[in-house]
Design a protein around this motif. Structure first.
Motif, PDB file in Angstrom:
ATOM      1  N   PHE A   1       0.833  -1.210   0.000  1.00 45.03           N
ATOM      2  CA  PHE A   1       0.000   0.000   0.000  1.00 45.03           C
ATOM      3  C   PHE A   1       0.868   1.261   0.000  1.00 45.03           C
ATOM      4  O   PHE A   1       0.643   2.191  -0.779  1.00 45.03           O
ATOM      5  N   LEU A   2       1.866   1.290   0.875  1.00 41.96           N
ATOM      6  CA  LEU A   2       2.728   2.469   0.976  1.00 41.96           C
ATOM      7  C   LEU A   2       3.582   2.648  -0.278  1.00 41.96           C
ATOM      8  O   LEU A   2       3.795   3.779  -0.740  1.00 41.96           O
ATOM      9  N   SER A   3       4.078   1.562  -0.844  1.00 41.39           N
ATOM     10  CA  SER A   3       4.923   1.646  -2.036  1.00 41.39           C
ATOM     11  C   SER A   3       4.158   2.240  -3.213  1.00 41.39           C
ATOM     12  O   SER A   3       4.641   3.156  -3.890  1.00 41.39           O
ATOM     13  N   LEU A   4       2.954   1.736  -3.453  1.00 42.13           N
ATOM     14  CA  LEU A   4       2.165   2.234  -4.575  1.00 42.13           C
ATOM     15  C   LEU A   4       1.674   3.659  -4.322  1.00 42.13           C
ATOM     16  O   LEU A   4       1.595   4.466  -5.252  1.00 42.13           O
TER      17      LEU A   4
ATOM     18  N   LEU B   1       4.468  10.755  -6.179  1.00 41.45           N
ATOM     19  CA  LEU B   1       5.610  11.301  -6.913  1.00 41.45           C
ATOM     20  C   LEU B   1       5.240  11.590  -8.367  1.00 41.45           C
ATOM     21  O   LEU B   1       5.628  12.629  -8.928  1.00 41.45           O
ATOM     22  N   SER B   2       4.467  10.697  -8.969  1.00 42.34           N
ATOM     23  CA  SER B   2       4.063  10.916 -10.355  1.00 42.34           C
ATOM     24  C   SER B   2       3.129  12.119 -10.465  1.00 42.34           C
ATOM     25  O   SER B   2       3.195  12.878 -11.436  1.00 42.34           O
ATOM     26  N   GLY B   3       2.256  12.310  -9.480  1.00 44.57           N
ATOM     27  CA  GLY B   3       1.378  13.478  -9.489  1.00 44.57           C
ATOM     28  C   GLY B   3       2.145  14.776  -9.352  1.00 44.57           C
ATOM     29  O   GLY B   3       1.843  15.774 -10.010  1.00 44.57           O
ATOM     30  N   LEU B   4       3.157  14.761  -8.495  1.00 44.89           N
ATOM     31  CA  LEU B   4       3.998  15.948  -8.314  1.00 44.89           C
ATOM     32  C   LEU B   4       4.656  16.348  -9.630  1.00 44.89           C
ATOM     33  O   LEU B   4       4.625  17.515 -10.035  1.00 44.89           O
ATOM     34  N   PHE B   5       5.252  15.374 -10.326  1.00 46.58           N
ATOM     35  CA  PHE B   5       5.932  15.672 -11.584  1.00 46.58           C
ATOM     36  C   PHE B   5       4.947  15.959 -12.711  1.00 46.58           C
ATOM     37  O   PHE B   5       5.271  16.682 -13.651  1.00 46.58           O
ATOM     38  N   SER B   6       3.745  15.404 -12.616  1.00 49.66           N
ATOM     39  CA  SER B   6       2.726  15.708 -13.609  1.00 49.66           C
ATOM     40  C   SER B   6       2.368  17.190 -13.566  1.00 49.66           C
ATOM     41  O   SER B   6       2.287  17.855 -14.598  1.00 49.66           O
ATOM     42  N   GLY B   7       2.163  17.708 -12.373  1.00 48.96           N
ATOM     43  CA  GLY B   7       1.869  19.130 -12.246  1.00 48.96           C
ATOM     44  C   GLY B   7       3.065  20.010 -12.534  1.00 48.96           C
ATOM     45  O   GLY B   7       2.936  21.094 -13.114  1.00 48.96           O
ATOM     46  N   LEU B   8       4.237  19.542 -12.158  1.00 50.52           N
ATOM     47  CA  LEU B   8       5.456  20.344 -12.309  1.00 50.52           C
ATOM     48  C   LEU B   8       5.909  20.441 -13.758  1.00 50.52           C
ATOM     49  O   LEU B   8       6.297  21.518 -14.235  1.00 50.52           O
ATOM     50  N   LEU B   9       5.846  19.314 -14.485  1.00 52.17           N
ATOM     51  CA  LEU B   9       6.433  19.272 -15.825  1.00 52.17           C
ATOM     52  C   LEU B   9       5.435  18.936 -16.932  1.00 52.17           C
ATOM     53  O   LEU B   9       5.797  18.947 -18.105  1.00 52.17           O
TER      54      LEU B   9
ATOM     55  N   LEU C   1       7.606   7.681 -14.396  1.00 52.80           N
ATOM     56  CA  LEU C   1       7.899   7.250 -13.036  1.00 52.80           C
ATOM     57  C   LEU C   1       7.068   6.028 -12.645  1.00 52.80           C
ATOM     58  O   LEU C   1       7.534   5.163 -11.911  1.00 52.80           O
ATOM     59  N   ILE C   2       5.833   5.966 -13.132  1.00 55.87           N
ATOM     60  CA  ILE C   2       4.935   4.878 -12.755  1.00 55.87           C
ATOM     61  C   ILE C   2       5.441   3.538 -13.287  1.00 55.87           C
ATOM     62  O   ILE C   2       5.472   2.534 -12.563  1.00 55.87           O
ATOM     63  N   VAL C   3       5.849   3.505 -14.551  1.00 58.43           N
ATOM     64  CA  VAL C   3       6.275   2.235 -15.163  1.00 58.43           C
ATOM     65  C   VAL C   3       7.474   1.627 -14.437  1.00 58.43           C
ATOM     66  O   VAL C   3       7.411   0.481 -13.973  1.00 58.43           O
ATOM     67  N   PRO C   4       8.601   2.354 -14.312  1.00 60.03           N
ATOM     68  CA  PRO C   4       9.728   1.735 -13.575  1.00 60.03           C
ATOM     69  C   PRO C   4       9.421   1.543 -12.102  1.00 60.03           C
ATOM     70  O   PRO C   4       9.959   0.639 -11.468  1.00 60.03           O
ATOM     71  N   GLY C   5       8.540   2.403 -11.539  1.00 58.06           N
ATOM     72  CA  GLY C   5       8.185   2.267 -10.133  1.00 58.06           C
ATOM     73  C   GLY C   5       7.451   0.962  -9.858  1.00 58.06           C
ATOM     74  O   GLY C   5       7.795   0.224  -8.922  1.00 58.06           O
ATOM     75  N   ILE C   6       6.427   0.664 -10.657  1.00 55.76           N
ATOM     76  CA  ILE C   6       5.677  -0.580 -10.473  1.00 55.76           C
ATOM     77  C   ILE C   6       6.580  -1.784 -10.731  1.00 55.76           C
ATOM     78  O   ILE C   6       6.509  -2.798 -10.036  1.00 55.76           O
ATOM     79  N   ARG C   7       7.439  -1.669 -11.734  1.00 58.01           N
ATOM     80  CA  ARG C   7       8.343  -2.784 -12.034  1.00 58.01           C
ATOM     81  C   ARG C   7       9.294  -3.047 -10.876  1.00 58.01           C
ATOM     82  O   ARG C   7       9.669  -4.195 -10.613  1.00 58.01           O
ATOM     83  N   GLN C   8       9.693  -1.979 -10.180  1.00 57.02           N
ATOM     84  CA  GLN C   8      10.626  -2.117  -9.073  1.00 57.02           C
ATOM     85  C   GLN C   8       9.979  -2.790  -7.863  1.00 57.02           C
ATOM     86  O   GLN C   8      10.624  -3.595  -7.178  1.00 57.02           O
ATOM     87  N   VAL C   9       8.713  -2.470  -7.585  1.00 59.23           N
ATOM     88  CA  VAL C   9       8.102  -2.935  -6.331  1.00 59.23           C
ATOM     89  C   VAL C   9       7.196  -4.143  -6.503  1.00 59.23           C
ATOM     90  O   VAL C   9       6.704  -4.686  -5.510  1.00 59.23           O
ATOM     91  N   SER C  10       6.937  -4.580  -7.760  1.00 58.05           N
ATOM     92  CA  SER C  10       5.990  -5.677  -7.946  1.00 58.05           C
ATOM     93  C   SER C  10       6.523  -6.709  -8.930  1.00 58.05           C
ATOM     94  O   SER C  10       7.523  -6.483  -9.619  1.00 58.05           O
ATOM     95  N   ASP C  11       5.826  -7.861  -9.001  1.00 56.73           N
ATOM     96  CA  ASP C  11       6.157  -8.899  -9.967  1.00 56.73           C
ATOM     97  C   ASP C  11       5.166  -8.927 -11.120  1.00 56.73           C
ATOM     98  O   ASP C  11       5.037  -9.928 -11.826  1.00 56.73           O
ATOM     99  N   LEU C  12       4.458  -7.814 -11.332  1.00 57.81           N
ATOM    100  CA  LEU C  12       3.517  -7.700 -12.440  1.00 57.81           C
ATOM    101  C   LEU C  12       4.295  -7.667 -13.758  1.00 57.81           C
ATOM    102  O   LEU C  12       5.347  -7.032 -13.858  1.00 57.81           O
ATOM    103  N   GLY C  13       3.776  -8.350 -14.785  1.00 60.53           N
ATOM    104  CA  GLY C  13       4.426  -8.367 -16.087  1.00 60.53           C
ATOM    105  C   GLY C  13       4.403  -6.995 -16.753  1.00 60.53           C
ATOM    106  O   GLY C  13       3.575  -6.137 -16.432  1.00 60.53           O
ATOM    107  N   MET C  14       5.301  -6.804 -17.714  1.00 60.67           N
ATOM    108  CA  MET C  14       5.461  -5.493 -18.337  1.00 60.67           C
ATOM    109  C   MET C  14       4.200  -5.030 -19.040  1.00 60.67           C
ATOM    110  O   MET C  14       3.840  -3.850 -18.982  1.00 60.67           O
ATOM    111  N   HIS C  15       3.493  -5.919 -19.697  1.00 52.04           N
ATOM    112  CA  HIS C  15       2.284  -5.511 -20.405  1.00 52.04           C
ATOM    113  C   HIS C  15       1.193  -5.072 -19.412  1.00 52.04           C
ATOM    114  O   HIS C  15       0.438  -4.130 -19.682  1.00 52.04           O
ATOM    115  N   GLY C  16       1.109  -5.745 -18.270  1.00 54.05           N
ATOM    116  CA  GLY C  16       0.175  -5.323 -17.234  1.00 54.05           C
ATOM    117  C   GLY C  16       0.578  -3.993 -16.620  1.00 54.05           C
ATOM    118  O   GLY C  16      -0.274  -3.157 -16.289  1.00 54.05           O
TER     119      GLY C  16
END
Length: 271
Positions: A148-151, A157-165, A172-187
């Motif tokens: 829960f905390l990781s996601l 963080l993605s919301g912060l950069f969305s507003g900023l840039l 950030l979301i794609v490498p973030g989810i890949r780092q903390v989960s075992d979900l496949g790349m297409h998912g």
């Protein structure tokens, strides 16, 4: 209109394939179409948000989206996006561009490292260390406080950069989810697209509420990005996860280097 359409298709195609290709929207508008960074940000947000919505709905239809995780990350992103918008009004444009370049290069390097890593022998131990693991019987995440905390952090963080840039946050979301989960790349890509759409919706709504408007030529870019997204989603099942990672890293690295050159060229000469 032709250039706007060509660049829009390219951005949408990259977004549909990688889930983070929306990060190229700002470079395309700034470097290819001559927008300033403040002018490019709202156009990029609308284009990426609308295109990501199409991709997210397609992912839901195919059963690839982890919608509970997407809603959690989108909630964190919606809370932090206004802070990003506020910082964007305070920080100098040159600083924002340099920050953008640094983040892009960091993410590109990370994705290359993940794609090229030798994980065959270490696969079991690597998966066991993930914060969010899939249940083999249901295909859903096993919700723990750590997951829960990781996601939530990824979404914030993605919301912060969305507003900023104005980049949607997928890079950030794609490498973030890949780092903390075992979900496949297409998912991961499909889930990322839904998160981007939800976060962008809130940020765009704030832009319109504040009286913002877009130039007429921008709508050709936005419409073409949607078409590119649909093409990317059709191609995605035919592309390997490793190729998606390497392609994402290459595009992000090239965009960072081009933007870095433009940012440095705009700095006043040393006396």
């Amino acid at each position: 209109m032709l250039l706007e359409s060509l660049y829009g298709v390219g951005v949408g195609l990259a977004l549909g394939l990688t889930g983070g290709g929306g990060v190229l929207a700002v470079p395309a508008l700034v470097l290819g179409l001559g927008y300033s960074l403040p002018e490019a940000t709202p156009v990029a947000l609308v284009a990426v948000g609308a295109s990501a919505l199409l991709g997210g709905l397609d992912g839901l239809r195919r059963g690839l989206v982890r919608y509970r995780a997407a809603l959690l990350m989108a909630g964190g992103g919606a809370l932090c996006a206004p802070l990003g918008l506020l910082l964007a009004q305070v920080l100098p444009v040159a600083v924002l561009m340099l920050l953008f370049c640094a983040v892009l290069l960091l993410i590109a390097a990370r994705m290359v490292g993940q794609a090229l890593a030798r994980t065959v022998a270490q696969g079991a131990s690597a998966v066991s260390c993930k914060s969010c693991r899939l249940d083999n019987t249901t295909g859903r995440f096993r919700w723990t406080p750590r997951c829960f905390l990781s996601l939530s952090f990824i979404g914030a963080l993605s919301g912060l950069f969305s507003g900023l840039l104005g980049v949607g946050g997928g890079f950030l979301i794609v490498p973030g989810i890949r780092q903390v989960s075992d979900l496949g790349m297409h998912g991961i890509v499909a889930t990322s697209l839904l998160v981007i759409a939800l976060i962008s919706a809130g940020t765009v709504a704030g832009f319109w509420w504040a009286g913002g408007s877009l130039p007429s030529a921008a709508w050709a870019f936005i419409a073409a990005a949607g078409g590119g997204m649909l093409g990317g989603r059709l191609l995605a099942p035919r592309v390997s996860a490793r190729a998606l990672q390497l392609g994402f890293a290459l595009l992000a690295g090239l965009a960072a280097l081009m933007l870095l050159g433009k940012a440095l060229a705009s700095l006043p000469p040393l006396s």
